[in-house]
Scaffold this motif. Structure first.
Motif, PDB file in Angstrom:
ATOM      1  N   PRO A   6       0.835  -1.199   0.000  1.00  0.00           N
ATOM      2  CA  PRO A   6       0.000   0.000   0.000  1.00  0.00           C
ATOM      3  C   PRO A   6       0.871   1.251   0.000  1.00  0.00           C
ATOM      4  O   PRO A   6       1.988   1.244   0.506  1.00  0.00           O
ATOM      5  N   ILE A   7       0.365   2.306  -0.603  1.00  0.00           N
ATOM      6  CA  ILE A   7       1.083   3.572  -0.655  1.00  0.00           C
ATOM      7  C   ILE A   7       0.312   4.590   0.168  1.00  0.00           C
ATOM      8  O   ILE A   7      -0.875   4.811  -0.060  1.00  0.00           O
ATOM      9  N   PHE A   8       1.002   5.188   1.127  1.00  0.00           N
ATOM     10  CA  PHE A   8       0.399   6.186   2.004  1.00  0.00           C
ATOM     11  C   PHE A   8       1.009   7.556   1.727  1.00  0.00           C
ATOM     12  O   PHE A   8       2.205   7.666   1.468  1.00  0.00           O
ATOM     13  N   ASP A   9       0.209   8.575   1.804  1.00  0.00           N
ATOM     14  CA  ASP A   9       0.715   9.947   1.742  1.00  0.00           C
ATOM     15  C   ASP A   9      -0.060  10.739   2.784  1.00  0.00           C
ATOM     16  O   ASP A   9      -1.226  11.061   2.607  1.00  0.00           O
ATOM     17  N   LEU A  10       0.614  11.042   3.877  1.00  0.00           N
ATOM     18  CA  LEU A  10      -0.045  11.679   5.016  1.00  0.00           C
ATOM     19  C   LEU A  10       0.297  13.162   5.156  1.00  0.00           C
ATOM     20  O   LEU A  10       0.250  13.714   6.253  1.00  0.00           O
ATOM     21  N   GLY A 187      -7.739  13.592  17.768  1.00  0.00           N
ATOM     22  CA  GLY A 187      -6.699  13.285  16.803  1.00  0.00           C
ATOM     23  C   GLY A 187      -5.373  12.880  17.391  1.00  0.00           C
ATOM     24  O   GLY A 187      -5.201  12.758  18.605  1.00  0.00           O
ATOM     25  N   ALA A 188      -4.433  12.646  16.496  1.00  0.00           N
ATOM     26  CA  ALA A 188      -3.070  12.275  16.853  1.00  0.00           C
ATOM     27  C   ALA A 188      -2.117  13.309  16.271  1.00  0.00           C
ATOM     28  O   ALA A 188      -2.255  13.711  15.108  1.00  0.00           O
ATOM     29  N   ALA A 189      -1.146  13.747  17.069  1.00  0.00           N
ATOM     30  CA  ALA A 189      -0.207  14.796  16.657  1.00  0.00           C
ATOM     31  C   ALA A 189       1.109  14.197  16.175  1.00  0.00           C
ATOM     32  O   ALA A 189       1.649  13.268  16.790  1.00  0.00           O
ATOM     33  N   VAL A 190       1.624  14.740  15.062  1.00  0.00           N
ATOM     34  CA  VAL A 190       2.869  14.267  14.454  1.00  0.00           C
ATOM     35  C   VAL A 190       3.711  15.476  14.058  1.00  0.00           C
ATOM     36  O   VAL A 190       3.194  16.421  13.448  1.00  0.00           O
ATOM     37  N   LEU A 191       4.998  15.450  14.375  1.00  0.00           N
ATOM     38  CA  LEU A 191       5.886  16.543  13.990  1.00  0.00           C
ATOM     39  C   LEU A 191       6.224  16.439  12.508  1.00  0.00           C
ATOM     40  O   LEU A 191       6.725  15.411  12.044  1.00  0.00           O
ATOM     41  N   ALA A 192       5.948  17.511  11.753  1.00  0.00           N
ATOM     42  CA  ALA A 192       6.215  17.519  10.316  1.00  0.00           C
ATOM     43  C   ALA A 192       7.684  17.833  10.026  1.00  0.00           C
ATOM     44  O   ALA A 192       8.344  18.542  10.781  1.00  0.00           O
ATOM     45  N   HIS A 193       8.178  17.276   8.920  1.00  0.00           N
ATOM     46  CA  HIS A 193       9.505  17.525   8.339  1.00  0.00           C
ATOM     47  C   HIS A 193      10.530  18.098   9.322  1.00  0.00           C
ATOM     48  O   HIS A 193      10.895  19.286   9.241  1.00  0.00           O
ATOM     49  N   PRO A 194      11.010  17.292  10.269  1.00  0.00           N
ATOM     50  CA  PRO A 194      11.938  17.805  11.283  1.00  0.00           C
ATOM     51  C   PRO A 194      13.220  18.398  10.705  1.00  0.00           C
ATOM     52  O   PRO A 194      13.806  19.296  11.314  1.00  0.00           O
ATOM     53  N   ARG A 195      13.645  17.942   9.548  1.00  0.00           N
ATOM     54  CA  ARG A 195      14.887  18.473   8.962  1.00  0.00           C
ATOM     55  C   ARG A 195      14.745  19.948   8.615  1.00  0.00           C
ATOM     56  O   ARG A 195      15.731  20.698   8.640  1.00  0.00           O
ATOM     57  N   LEU A 196      13.513  20.388   8.303  1.00  0.00           N
ATOM     58  CA  LEU A 196      13.303  21.776   7.906  1.00  0.00           C
ATOM     59  C   LEU A 196      13.346  22.744   9.086  1.00  0.00           C
ATOM     60  O   LEU A 196      13.258  23.955   8.898  1.00  0.00           O
ATOM     61  N   MET A 197      13.484  22.206  10.300  1.00  0.00           N
ATOM     62  CA  MET A 197      13.685  23.092  11.441  1.00  0.00           C
ATOM     63  C   MET A 197      15.108  23.638  11.463  1.00  0.00           C
ATOM     64  O   MET A 197      15.397  24.628  12.140  1.00  0.00           O
ATOM     65  N   LEU A 219       6.409  10.943  14.165  1.00  0.00           N
ATOM     66  CA  LEU A 219       7.434  11.799  13.582  1.00  0.00           C
ATOM     67  C   LEU A 219       7.476  11.542  12.080  1.00  0.00           C
ATOM     68  O   LEU A 219       7.532  10.389  11.643  1.00  0.00           O
ATOM     69  N   GLU A 220       7.422  12.612  11.290  1.00  0.00           N
ATOM     70  CA  GLU A 220       7.447  12.472   9.836  1.00  0.00           C
ATOM     71  C   GLU A 220       8.880  12.186   9.379  1.00  0.00           C
ATOM     72  O   GLU A 220       9.664  13.085   9.107  1.00  0.00           O
ATOM     73  N   CYS A 221       9.174  10.904   9.278  1.00  0.00           N
ATOM     74  CA  CYS A 221      10.531  10.469   8.922  1.00  0.00           C
ATOM     75  C   CYS A 221      10.752  10.455   7.419  1.00  0.00           C
ATOM     76  O   CYS A 221      11.860  10.724   6.953  1.00  0.00           O
ATOM     77  N   TYR A 222       9.714  10.086   6.679  1.00  0.00           N
ATOM     78  CA  TYR A 222       9.836   9.926   5.225  1.00  0.00           C
ATOM     79  C   TYR A 222       9.332  11.186   4.541  1.00  0.00           C
ATOM     80  O   TYR A 222       8.149  11.518   4.608  1.00  0.00           O
ATOM     81  N   TYR A 223      10.253  11.894   3.889  1.00  0.00           N
ATOM     82  CA  TYR A 223       9.951  13.195   3.303  1.00  0.00           C
ATOM     83  C   TYR A 223      10.823  13.350   2.065  1.00  0.00           C
ATOM     84  O   TYR A 223      11.991  12.944   2.074  1.00  0.00           O
ATOM     85  N   VAL A 244       5.486   6.725  16.161  1.00  0.00           N
ATOM     86  CA  VAL A 244       5.194   6.091  14.879  1.00  0.00           C
ATOM     87  C   VAL A 244       5.909   6.860  13.776  1.00  0.00           C
ATOM     88  O   VAL A 244       5.823   8.091  13.724  1.00  0.00           O
ATOM     89  N   ALA A 245       6.624   6.169  12.918  1.00  0.00           N
ATOM     90  CA  ALA A 245       7.310   6.800  11.793  1.00  0.00           C
ATOM     91  C   ALA A 245       6.307   7.012  10.666  1.00  0.00           C
ATOM     92  O   ALA A 245       5.773   6.051  10.114  1.00  0.00           O
ATOM     93  N   THR A 246       6.036   8.260  10.326  1.00  0.00           N
ATOM     94  CA  THR A 246       5.089   8.573   9.261  1.00  0.00           C
ATOM     95  C   THR A 246       5.822   9.214   8.083  1.00  0.00           C
ATOM     96  O   THR A 246       7.030   9.439   8.134  1.00  0.00           O
TER      97      THR A 246
END
Length: 281
Positions: A6-10, A187-197, A219-223, A244-246
């Protein structure tokens, strides 16, 4: 025969905030790319979710109601919220207040541009916003139309990006507050694109540990812009702190070329129950 994963895009954006495609068009592009589960996460609004979910039912794409909240610190921090109540509750109330502050911010930006000698009005910016959110890309499009810049990127670099002469900071919201509002809205909270910090690794990890303790679930690991080694490091942090790695494309259509729907997820293995496992405390 190899089973198709399956392909996810969150992480996607529509014209409800600063994307170039309508919510329905985002889902249509997702379906064409083979995406099976999509989250619409417009900036500080959930106004496009109903249209996206309706399109998802017709096209066979599961659409998760989401949002991306801007959290102001000394650096850019964005918090994604998934499975949120888009009809009523703390999040809807917060978004109403944030919308008013966004409009005020845009007006102040236009005033600064006018003082720089540019013939630009608030109404000229507003016409580029299809939804209720008016954001900096809309200011950039107005600057392009007037011939002051040749691209959205140039507008940010010269005028409205952080440190630019027409930049206006966003209103302040603490990451813990954002997490609390998302959780209180189901809901559930996830930190977006940590590298962009753009923080050093030790500071990034310290921050992630801090907000994980405040109830963040992922944590949004895949970006798309992550080097493989950074992604692997983020996955390690998820294992270390029980997150959870998102992942997601951060799709904006032509407003952000090179990041089509599904780009961060193809071939990525996910645990059973993903992304529903985000809701399991």
């Amino acid at each position: 025969m190899t089973e198709q994963l399956p392909i996810f895009d969150l992480h996607t954006h529509s014209t409800a905030s600063d994307g170039a495609c309508t919510p329905g068009q985002v889902v249509q592009q997702a379906a064409c790319q083979g995406v099976t589960t999509l989250a619409l996460t417009d900036h500080d609004t959930v106004s496009g979710v109903a249209e996206a979910m309706s399109a998802g039912e017709k096209l066979g794409v599961r659409v998760i109601p989401g949002v991306e909240l801007s959290v102001e610190r000394a650096f850019t921090l964005h918090m994604l919220g998934y499975f949120v109540d888009t009809q009523k509750g703390p999040l809807v109330d917060l978004l109403g207040r944030m919308q008013a502050l966004r409009l005020e911010r845009t007006a102040r930006m236009v005033e600064k541009l006018q003082k720089l000698g540019m013939d630009i009005t608030y109404d000229e910016v507003r016409k580029f916003a299809s939804g209720e959110v008016i954001a900096r890309p809309h200011v950039a499009r107005a600057l392009m139309e007037k011939g002051y810049v040749d691209s959205v990127k140039e507008a940010f670099e010269k005028y409205i990006g952080l440190g630019g002469p027409a930049y206006v900071p966003k209103s302040s919201m603490d990451a813990r507050e954002a997490i609390g509002v998302i959780r209180a809205s189901g809901g559930a909270a996830v930190l977006a694109h940590p590298r962009l910090m753009h923080l050093p690794p030790d500071q990034t990890e310290s921050l992630i540990r801090e907000i994980a303790q405040a109830g963040m679930r992922g944590l949004e690991c895949y970006y798309p812009k992550n080097p493989p080694e950074f992604t692997a490091w983020c996955v390690g942090l998820c294992e270390k702190y029980g997150l959870v790695a998102t992942g997601g494309s951060d799709f904006h259509g032509e407003n952000r070329p090179g990041q089509p729907v599904g780009t961060a997820q193809k071939g990525v293995w996910h645990p059973a129950g993903y992304p529903d496992c985000l809701l399991n405390d």
